[in-house]
Design an enzyme around this catalytic site. Sequence first.
Site, mmCIF file in Angstrom:
data_model
loop_
_atom_site.group_PDB
_atom_site.id
_atom_site.type_symbol
_atom_site.label_atom_id
_atom_site.label_comp_id
_atom_site.label_asym_id
_atom_site.label_seq_id
_atom_site.Cartn_x
_atom_site.Cartn_y
_atom_site.Cartn_z
ATOM 1 C CG ASN A 13 -5.427 13.167 -0.471
ATOM 2 O OD1 ASN A 13 -6.371 13.932 -0.682
ATOM 3 N ND2 ASN A 13 -4.718 13.197 0.640
ATOM 4 C CE LYS A 15 -2.177 15.649 0.184
ATOM 5 N NZ LYS A 15 -0.865 15.826 0.771
ATOM 6 C CG HIS A 99 -4.116 12.974 4.950
ATOM 7 N ND1 HIS A 99 -3.310 14.060 5.178
ATOM 8 C CD2 HIS A 99 -3.598 12.331 3.875
ATOM 9 C CE1 HIS A 99 -2.342 14.077 4.267
ATOM 10 N NE2 HIS A 99 -2.501 13.037 3.465
ATOM 11 C CD GLU A 101 -1.952 17.239 3.900
ATOM 12 O OE1 GLU A 101 -3.038 17.234 3.309
ATOM 13 O OE2 GLU A 101 -0.862 16.977 3.342
ATOM 14 C CD GLU A 171 -0.524 9.377 3.192
ATOM 15 O OE1 GLU A 171 -0.372 9.437 1.974
ATOM 16 O OE2 GLU A 171 -1.215 10.184 3.822
ATOM 17 N N GLY A 177 4.545 15.558 0.488
ATOM 18 C CA GLY A 177 4.693 16.837 -0.204
ATOM 19 C C GLY A 177 6.092 17.424 -0.130
ATOM 20 C CB SER A 217 7.492 12.230 -1.990
ATOM 21 O OG SER A 217 7.368 13.452 -1.276
ATOM 22 N N GLY A 239 0.430 15.010 -4.564
ATOM 23 C CA GLY A 239 0.828 15.913 -5.650
ATOM 24 C C GLY A 239 0.808 15.279 -7.034
HETATM 25 P P1 PGA Z 1 2.250 13.599 -1.612
HETATM 26 O O1 PGA Z 1 1.026 13.425 -0.600
HETATM 27 O O2 PGA Z 1 2.175 12.466 -2.593
HETATM 28 O O3 PGA Z 1 2.040 14.941 -2.253
HETATM 29 O O4 PGA Z 1 3.514 13.538 -0.808
HETATM 30 C C1 PGA Z 1 0.620 12.169 -0.154
HETATM 31 C C2 PGA Z 1 -0.583 12.288 0.758
HETATM 32 O O5 PGA Z 1 -0.630 13.220 1.565
HETATM 33 O O6 PGA Z 1 -1.506 11.453 0.702
#
Ligand code: PGA
Length: 260
Positions: A13, A15, A99, A101, A171, A177, A217, A239
């Site tokens: 992803n 983003k 998601h 976010e 998640e 993140g 993460s 990330g």
């Molecule tokens: P992250 O994000 O691997 O940066 O923690 C995961 C996601 O939001 O899908």
Amino acid sequence: MKPTVRKPILAGNWKLNKTIREAIELVTLLNRQIRDFQHVDVVVCPPFTALAEVSEVLMQSEIRLGAQNVYWEDKGAFTGEVSAPMLKDAGCAYVIVGHSERRQFFHETHETVNKRTRAALRHGLTPIVCAGETLAEREASRTFQVVKEQIEGGLRGFTQEEARKLVLAYEPVWAIGTGKVATPEQAQEVHAYLRKELQALFGAETAESLRIQYGGSVKADNIAELMRQPDIDGALVGGASLDAQSFADIVRNAALVAVK
Ligand code: PGA
């Protein structure tokens, strides 16, 4: 042992990252590094602006293309939205829905998750439906309740046949993140709970066949132990998917567990 019906799926992803040029660079490198991984599915989810160009690069590739969101109407006066037929047209096979976010910053609700998921299915896109609790919810021992509501609301009214086409992603918001990955045991506990919930909603066979990714993460050095858990069927990676080497390493390490 995981049932072999559940082919692990690793999705990146991206983003709100990567210009078209940067996206092409990244996916060109990935394409070179991620080859012959018959045992796992690999998906990249660039921003809307880069989808069509990335799709060109992936023409002869095993890597599939996904988007990060979809609107539920096909077309019309909905300024700023992108529909499922448009995503198909741009070469997408998958789309991330709900998601955290989007729930946190863009007023996503169970109902809108439901509508987006339905629209994706209607047009033959595989939705990756996300669920997960915040730190405050975990600390208040509300994790199971929260993910149950997200799944029940997001998938309300779906038939077994429709449900079978989904991918879910657990998640935990506190792990996204933050570098604070859930322990394999913490993740497995919620994945097992989600599968039980899916069984109640859609029956045992559907629940057993549905893939549930872990996200939060995920890195090359923690994917293997996550993947060894019986109900973790891959990862949604933020990330660490922005760098070709690190995403390719994640895919490789996940594939090594998958063939065992
Ligand atoms: P992250 O994000 O691997 O940066 O923690 C995961 C996601 O939001 O899908």
